[in-house]
Structure formats: C-alpha cells, structure tokens
Design an enzyme around this catalytic site. Structure first.
Site, PDB file in Angstrom:
ATOM      1  N   ILE A 185       0.835  -1.213   0.000  1.00 49.54           N
ATOM      2  CA  ILE A 185       0.000   0.000   0.000  1.00 49.54           C
ATOM      3  C   ILE A 185       0.870   1.265   0.000  1.00 49.54           C
ATOM      4  CG2 ILE A 185      -1.941   1.176   1.091  1.00 49.54           C
ATOM      5  CD1 ILE A 185      -2.504  -1.493   2.572  1.00 49.54           C
ATOM      6  N   THR A 243      12.170  -5.352   4.136  1.00 47.89           N
ATOM      7  CA  THR A 243      11.954  -6.711   4.632  1.00 47.89           C
ATOM      8  C   THR A 243      11.518  -7.577   3.451  1.00 47.89           C
ATOM      9  OG1 THR A 243       9.582  -6.466   5.053  1.00 47.89           O
ATOM     10  CG2 THR A 243      11.089  -5.749   6.819  1.00 47.89           C
ATOM     11  N   ALA A 303       4.889   1.799   7.472  1.00 51.06           N
ATOM     12  CA  ALA A 303       5.785   0.661   7.757  1.00 51.06           C
ATOM     13  C   ALA A 303       5.254  -0.182   8.906  1.00 51.06           C
ATOM     14  CB  ALA A 303       7.181   1.175   8.098  1.00 51.06           C
ATOM     15  N   ALA A 304       5.206  -1.485   8.690  1.00 52.38           N
ATOM     16  CA  ALA A 304       4.738  -2.404   9.738  1.00 52.38           C
ATOM     17  C   ALA A 304       5.046  -3.829   9.315  1.00 52.38           C
ATOM     18  CB  ALA A 304       3.223  -2.246   9.936  1.00 52.38           C
ATOM     19  N   THR A 309      -5.473  -0.249  10.916  1.00 49.76           N
ATOM     20  CA  THR A 309      -6.320  -1.297  10.351  1.00 49.76           C
ATOM     21  C   THR A 309      -7.632  -1.430  11.118  1.00 49.76           C
ATOM     22  OG1 THR A 309      -6.451  -3.700  10.135  1.00 49.76           O
ATOM     23  CG2 THR A 309      -4.934  -2.894  11.780  1.00 49.76           C
ATOM     24  N   ASP A 310      -8.643  -1.958  10.437  1.00 53.62           N
ATOM     25  CA  ASP A 310      -9.918  -2.233  11.120  1.00 53.62           C
ATOM     26  C   ASP A 310      -9.791  -3.369  12.136  1.00 53.62           C
ATOM     27  OD1 ASP A 310      -9.652  -4.333   9.285  1.00 53.62           O
ATOM     28  OD2 ASP A 310     -11.603  -4.020   8.326  1.00 53.62           O
ATOM     29  N   GLU A 311      -8.680  -4.126  12.049  1.00 60.55           N
ATOM     30  CA  GLU A 311      -8.526  -5.274  12.954  1.00 60.55           C
ATOM     31  C   GLU A 311      -8.363  -4.866  14.412  1.00 60.55           C
ATOM     32  OE1 GLU A 311      -5.852  -8.307  11.912  1.00 60.55           O
ATOM     33  OE2 GLU A 311      -6.376  -8.242   9.792  1.00 60.55           O
ATOM     34  N   TYR A 351      -0.556  -9.417  15.698  1.00 61.94           N
ATOM     35  CA  TYR A 351      -0.503  -8.302  14.732  1.00 61.94           C
ATOM     36  C   TYR A 351      -1.490  -7.207  15.116  1.00 61.94           C
ATOM     37  CZ  TYR A 351      -1.902  -5.595  10.634  1.00 61.94           C
ATOM     38  OH  TYR A 351      -2.242  -4.556   9.792  1.00 61.94           O
ATOM     39  N   THR A 372      -0.641  -5.250  18.266  1.00 67.35           N
ATOM     40  CA  THR A 372       0.424  -4.242  18.136  1.00 67.35           C
ATOM     41  C   THR A 372      -0.063  -3.028  17.336  1.00 67.35           C
ATOM     42  OG1 THR A 372       1.380  -5.355  16.187  1.00 67.35           O
ATOM     43  CG2 THR A 372       2.343  -5.879  18.352  1.00 67.35           C
ATOM     44  N   LYS A 373      -0.958  -3.245  16.376  1.00 60.85           N
ATOM     45  CA  LYS A 373      -1.503  -2.091  15.650  1.00 60.85           C
ATOM     46  C   LYS A 373      -2.386  -1.263  16.591  1.00 60.85           C
ATOM     47  CE  LYS A 373      -1.028  -1.036  11.896  1.00 60.85           C
ATOM     48  NZ  LYS A 373       0.030  -0.258  11.187  1.00 60.85           N
TER      49      LYS A 373
HETATM   50  P1  NAD Z   1       3.413  -4.738   3.476  1.00 58.81           P
HETATM   51  O1  NAD Z   1       3.757  -5.848   4.394  1.00 58.81           O
HETATM   52  O2  NAD Z   1       3.155  -5.003   2.048  1.00 58.81           O
HETATM   53  O3  NAD Z   1       4.559  -3.619   3.523  1.00 58.81           O
HETATM   54  C1  NAD Z   1       5.153  -3.187   4.723  1.00 58.81           C
HETATM   55  C2  NAD Z   1       6.393  -2.365   4.366  1.00 58.81           C
HETATM   56  O4  NAD Z   1       6.981  -1.909   5.601  1.00 58.81           O
HETATM   57  C3  NAD Z   1       7.477  -3.179   3.637  1.00 58.81           C
HETATM   58  O5  NAD Z   1       7.966  -2.445   2.536  1.00 58.81           O
HETATM   59  C4  NAD Z   1       8.544  -3.389   4.694  1.00 58.81           C
HETATM   60  O6  NAD Z   1       9.845  -3.515   4.159  1.00 58.81           O
HETATM   61  C5  NAD Z   1       8.389  -2.132   5.534  1.00 58.81           C
HETATM   62  N1  NAD Z   1       8.907  -2.312   6.905  1.00 58.81           N
HETATM   63  C6  NAD Z   1       8.600  -3.321   7.760  1.00 58.81           C
HETATM   64  N2  NAD Z   1       9.298  -3.178   8.904  1.00 58.81           N
HETATM   65  C7  NAD Z   1      10.027  -2.022   8.781  1.00 58.81           C
HETATM   66  C8  NAD Z   1      10.911  -1.328   9.638  1.00 58.81           C
HETATM   67  N3  NAD Z   1      11.194  -1.781  10.865  1.00 58.81           N
HETATM   68  N4  NAD Z   1      11.471  -0.193   9.181  1.00 58.81           N
HETATM   69  C9  NAD Z   1      11.200   0.290   7.942  1.00 58.81           C
HETATM   70  N5  NAD Z   1      10.370  -0.339   7.084  1.00 58.81           N
HETATM   71  C10 NAD Z   1       9.785  -1.485   7.498  1.00 58.81           C
HETATM   72  O7  NAD Z   1       2.193  -3.999   4.172  1.00 58.81           O
HETATM   73  P2  NAD Z   1       0.879  -3.320   3.554  1.00 58.81           P
HETATM   74  O8  NAD Z   1      -0.144  -4.357   3.356  1.00 58.81           O
HETATM   75  O9  NAD Z   1       1.276  -2.429   2.450  1.00 58.81           O
HETATM   76  O10 NAD Z   1       0.420  -2.441   4.820  1.00 58.81           O
HETATM   77  C11 NAD Z   1       0.930  -1.129   5.009  1.00 58.81           C
HETATM   78  C12 NAD Z   1       0.250  -0.508   6.221  1.00 58.81           C
HETATM   79  O11 NAD Z   1      -1.162  -0.497   6.043  1.00 58.81           O
HETATM   80  C13 NAD Z   1       0.511  -1.266   7.525  1.00 58.81           C
HETATM   81  O12 NAD Z   1       0.670  -0.317   8.564  1.00 58.81           O
HETATM   82  C14 NAD Z   1      -0.771  -2.066   7.734  1.00 58.81           C
HETATM   83  O13 NAD Z   1      -0.997  -2.317   9.104  1.00 58.81           O
HETATM   84  C15 NAD Z   1      -1.802  -1.123   7.153  1.00 58.81           C
HETATM   85  N6  NAD Z   1      -3.011  -1.754   6.630  1.00 58.81           N
HETATM   86  C16 NAD Z   1      -2.937  -2.770   5.714  1.00 58.81           C
HETATM   87  C17 NAD Z   1      -4.116  -3.301   5.185  1.00 58.81           C
HETATM   88  C18 NAD Z   1      -4.087  -4.410   4.151  1.00 58.81           C
HETATM   89  O14 NAD Z   1      -5.136  -4.910   3.779  1.00 58.81           O
HETATM   90  N7  NAD Z   1      -2.926  -4.817   3.645  1.00 58.81           N
HETATM   91  C19 NAD Z   1      -5.351  -2.792   5.605  1.00 58.81           C
HETATM   92  C20 NAD Z   1      -5.389  -1.763   6.554  1.00 58.81           C
HETATM   93  C21 NAD Z   1      -4.216  -1.241   7.048  1.00 58.81           C
HETATM   94  O1  DAU Z   2      -8.414  -5.866   7.710  1.00 62.24           O
HETATM   95  C1  DAU Z   2      -7.198  -5.278   7.388  1.00 62.24           C
HETATM   96  C2  DAU Z   2      -6.096  -6.309   7.443  1.00 62.24           C
HETATM   97  O2  DAU Z   2      -6.255  -7.125   6.284  1.00 62.24           O
HETATM   98  C3  DAU Z   2      -4.699  -5.708   7.476  1.00 62.24           C
HETATM   99  O3  DAU Z   2      -4.542  -4.997   8.673  1.00 62.24           O
HETATM  100  C4  DAU Z   2      -3.625  -6.796   7.375  1.00 62.24           C
HETATM  101  O4  DAU Z   2      -2.338  -6.229   7.311  1.00 62.24           O
HETATM  102  C5  DAU Z   2      -3.878  -7.610   6.120  1.00 62.24           C
HETATM  103  O5  DAU Z   2      -2.956  -8.682   6.033  1.00 62.24           O
HETATM  104  C6  DAU Z   2      -5.306  -8.159   6.141  1.00 62.24           C
HETATM  105  O6  DAU Z   2      -5.462  -9.119   7.216  1.00 62.24           O
HETATM  106  P1  DAU Z   2      -6.282 -10.484   7.010  1.00 62.24           P
HETATM  107  O7  DAU Z   2      -5.802 -11.456   8.013  1.00 62.24           O
HETATM  108  O8  DAU Z   2      -7.745 -10.217   6.915  1.00 62.24           O
HETATM  109  O9  DAU Z   2      -5.768 -10.850   5.516  1.00 62.24           O
HETATM  110  P2  DAU Z   2      -5.250 -12.199   4.833  1.00 62.24           P
HETATM  111  O10 DAU Z   2      -4.980 -11.848   3.415  1.00 62.24           O
HETATM  112  O11 DAU Z   2      -4.172 -12.855   5.604  1.00 62.24           O
HETATM  113  O12 DAU Z   2      -6.540 -13.128   4.912  1.00 62.24           O
HETATM  114  C7  DAU Z   2      -7.814 -12.694   4.451  1.00 62.24           C
HETATM  115  C8  DAU Z   2      -8.834 -13.758   4.845  1.00 62.24           C
HETATM  116  O13 DAU Z   2      -8.601 -14.950   4.082  1.00 62.24           O
HETATM  117  C9  DAU Z   2      -8.760 -14.189   6.294  1.00 62.24           C
HETATM  118  O14 DAU Z   2     -10.082 -14.467   6.746  1.00 62.24           O
HETATM  119  C10 DAU Z   2      -7.938 -15.473   6.260  1.00 62.24           C
HETATM  120  C11 DAU Z   2      -8.334 -16.074   4.937  1.00 62.24           C
HETATM  121  N1  DAU Z   2      -7.321 -16.889   4.234  1.00 62.24           N
HETATM  122  C12 DAU Z   2      -6.049 -16.378   4.112  1.00 62.24           C
HETATM  123  C13 DAU Z   2      -5.084 -17.079   3.403  1.00 62.24           C
HETATM  124  C14 DAU Z   2      -3.684 -16.530   3.262  1.00 62.24           C
HETATM  125  C15 DAU Z   2      -7.682 -18.098   3.633  1.00 62.24           C
HETATM  126  O15 DAU Z   2      -8.847 -18.547   3.739  1.00 62.24           O
HETATM  127  N2  DAU Z   2      -6.733 -18.771   2.919  1.00 62.24           N
HETATM  128  C16 DAU Z   2      -5.449 -18.325   2.780  1.00 62.24           C
HETATM  129  O16 DAU Z   2      -4.651 -18.983   2.107  1.00 62.24           O
END
Ligand code: NAD
Ligand code: DAU
Length: 332
Positions: A13, A36, A79-80, A121-123, A148, A151-152
C-alpha cells in the site's frame, strides 16, 4: 508543495500511495523502508527521481530517523509487520516494528514539530458476528485478537497519547482489507490467484464463511491523502468501500474469472483465533472530507488484479515456493 516522508513506501500500500501522491499532487516523497521480505524495489522503479528518493533504514533506529525527518513537512507512516499468520508464529518483529518503531517516529515528530499521519487497520476493533447488522465506527472500542492486531491497536494508542500529552499534530486512519497490484503472495487474494497460475488449488481456511470488507488500494491511498490534507488533528477516520464478501465467495470469483470451476478449491487448517467478520462504516470520511471510492465494482477490480499477476510473474514467482512451503508445514 510538501516534502513527505513515507515509511514502508516499498510495500504493497505504501508504494501505491507514493504513486498516488506523484499523480495527484505536486509533493515530493522520501521513502524510508528497511526492505523486509514484504518490500519490492520494482514497485518503485521508473518513478520521477526529482520527486522520489529512497532511504534504506529501520523506523526503530532513532539516530537515523532524527536525521531523515529533518526538512520534511509530514510523515505518512505505513511501515509495519503486516501478516496475521506470521504474527502467530513469531510475534517479536511485530512488537519491535509496530510498537517500538511507531514510538521512535512519534518522538522524532515531536522533536521536529512534524505533521504525522498513522496508517492503521480495522482489525484493532476485533471482529463482528456474521449476523450482526453493526459495522465498525470511529467510536468502536478496541478488542484486537492476534499479535498483529494487538500491536496495531497499541500503536494507535501511542499516537493518541502523543497528540494529547505532547501536542503532536497527528491523525489516524483505520482501513479494511486492501487488494490490488503489488501485494505479497502470502496474502489471501494473491495467494489464490498465483495458486491457480501455478496449477494448485486455492486454499480456504476453515469453513470459509469469514467476511472481509474489500477495498482497492487506490481508494485507500485517496482516503489517506484526504485525511492528510483536510483531516482534523487528533481525529481518527475509518476507510472502507462497502465491500463485504465471504472468503468462499472471493475464491469462487477468482476461479470463475480465471476460467475454472468455482468449487475447485480445498479446505485447509483454520487460522488460530480467526476473526469472523470485519465491516467498516466510512460515513465520517465521506461526509466530513467528501471522500468517495472509485472502485465500486469489486469484480472488475479483481479481474484487473488477476491480469496484473498474470503479467508480473517475475515479481511474485521468487517468493512463491518458499511461501507455500511455510503454509504447507502448518497444514495450510
Ligand atoms: P506490506 O507488508 O506489504 O509492507 C510493509 C512495508 O513496511 C514493507 O515495505 C517493509 O519492508 C516495511 N517495513 C517493515 N518493517 C520495517 C521497519 N522496521 N522499518 C522500515 N520499514 C519497514 O504492508 P501493507 O499491506 O502495504 O500495509 C501497510 C500498512 O497499512 C501497515 O501499517 C498495515 O498495518 C496497514 N493496513 C494494511 C491493510 C491491508 O489490507 N494490507 C489494511 C489496513 C491497514
Ligand atoms: O483488515 C485489514 C487487514 O487485512 C490488514 O490490517 C492486514 O495487514 C492484512 O494482512 C489483512 O489481514 P487479514 O488477516 O484479513 O488478511 P489475509 O490476506 O491474511 O486473509 C484474508 C482472509 O482470508 C482471512 O479471513 C484469512 C483467509 N485466508 C487467508 C489465506 C492466506 C484463507 O482462507 N486462505 C489463505 O490462504
């Protein structure tokens, strides 16, 4: 024209947000990322070098952060450590980056008087029952389930405390599940698409009736920019696009869009403590800041995402085998 420091800007993102800023503003960006396993250099290649510079480093490195932050108008903190399944195996990096890292950035923002936007995050709100008509709002109490999400939630509370006790000019946004290009193959949607592309069956945890509220990463980025530009200091905004779908439905959609039988998946071991349902009420963001999502049609966004993974095997292939081996060892 601002100078933004985007932490985690080489992730899924964060890199989307960097591209969004270049396209929709005159701002320049410093990406601070420790690269990472979740980061991708390729996600940042080809961007205008006069407007984007990349610094490799850890957000928990106080000396580095103090030096890098100088001269920036705002920090946008993505970053996370982000994957729930990893946090169940090894929580330590989540505490270090999500809590100590956020604390380190807040202290630097306090010293430099820098505007701070925290991505969350909504989590943090825990989960909802499948038959509960409720959705999360800004006043829903925190009730996180996994290391996870705990910590968020902790990082959100640190931001709130630094606003109240030290006057840091911060806002927070809590977004639902993102999908789109550049997401790591460990996550649900890319894992299933690339399973089909590599000749394996999609893997559904447990009964698969768990519901996630899907939003395209572009819409998350526009929501973050709206809060950064016009959000009220100290406030929290929820970002979501009314995209509730069960995991089973999403797998059926992927299989159908890829020309396969929608039932051609397998049930695997469920995630421990697996949250049942997330749902966001984004009324505040829509009414107060006039934000609207662009991707109203989930299937169209999903089809474009499938196309992207088909066309970018060079990006996801190197991580696929090891990711699947880790899952297989857990019966997933
Ligand atoms: P991601 O795992 O794809 O990317 C995380 C990035 O953070 C990576 O580039 C990694 O190298 C960097 N990073 C990790 N540890 C670090 C450190 N100690 N110092 C510097 N950089 C570091 O994550 P994402 O899915 O893009 O999520 C980004 C943010 O959005 C996070 O804060 C996550 O909690 C939040 N978020 C994600 C989702 C989702 O669906 N993916 C939804 C809501 C919120
Ligand atoms: O809601 C926001 C969150 O969404 C972010 O804060 C997190 O960083 C992001 O990883 C995501 O968390 P989830 O745990 O919801 O996402 P994930 O993609 O791991 O899984 C989505 C759903 O699918 C969850 O209910 C678990 C399920 N799942 C996941 C995997 C990897 C499966 O059923 N099969 C799978 O192989």
């Amino acid at each position: 024209m601002r100078q933004l420091l985007v932490t985690g800007g080489a992730g899924f993102i964060g890199s989307n947000f960097v591209r969004h800023v270049l396209e929709h503003t005159e701002d320049s960006v410093t990406v601070l990322d420790s690269f990472t396993y979740a980061a991708s250099e390729a996600a940042l290649t080809g961007l205008d070098p006069t407007r984007v510079q990349v610094v490799r480093g850890d957000i928990a490195d106080a000396t580095l952060i103090d030096a890098v932050l100088a001269g920036h108008d705002a920090v946008v903190h993505f970053a996370a450590e982000t994957h729930n399944d990893n946090s169940l195996v090894s929580p330590a990096p989540f505490l270090q980056t999500n809590l100590v890292g956020t604390y380190t950035l807040l202290e630097a923002a306090r010293r430099h008087g820098t505007r701070f936007h925290h991505i969350s995050t909504d989590e943090v709100f825990g989960d909802l029952e499948l038959d509960d008509p409720a959705r999360f709002t800004e006043s829903t109490p925190f009730n996180p389930s996994s290391p996870y999400s705990a910590t968020k939630a902790g990082s959100d509370l640190l931001v709130r405390a630094w606003v109240r006790s030290f006057g840091v000019q911060a806002t927070i946004s809590n977004c639902s599940n993102n999908y789109g290009p550049w997401q790591h193959v460990e996550k649900f949607i890319p894992r299933q698409i690339t399973n089909v592309l590599t000749g394996s069956r999609p893997k559904l945890y447990g009964d698969g009736l768990h519901v996630r509220d899907w939003i395209h990463a572009d819409d998350h980025s526009s929501g973050v920019l709206a809060v950064l530009d016009r959000g009220q200091i100290g406030a929290t905004y929820l970002i979501g696009a009314d995209g509730e779908r069960s995991n089973r439905q999403v797998i059926a959609d992927i299989l159908r869009l890829m020309g396969r039988d929608p039932d051609d998946f397998e049930h695997v071991t469920d995630r421990t403590g697996h949250d049942r349902r997330y749902a966001i009420d984004a009324t505040r963001l829509r009414t107060e800041l006039g934000w609207q999502p662009r991707y109203a049609d989930f299937e169209a966004g999903l089809a474009a995402t499938i196309d992207w993974y088909q066309e970018h095997e060079d990006v996801w292939r190197p991580a696929k085998e090891a990711t699947e081996a880790t899952y297989a060892a857990k019966g997933q």
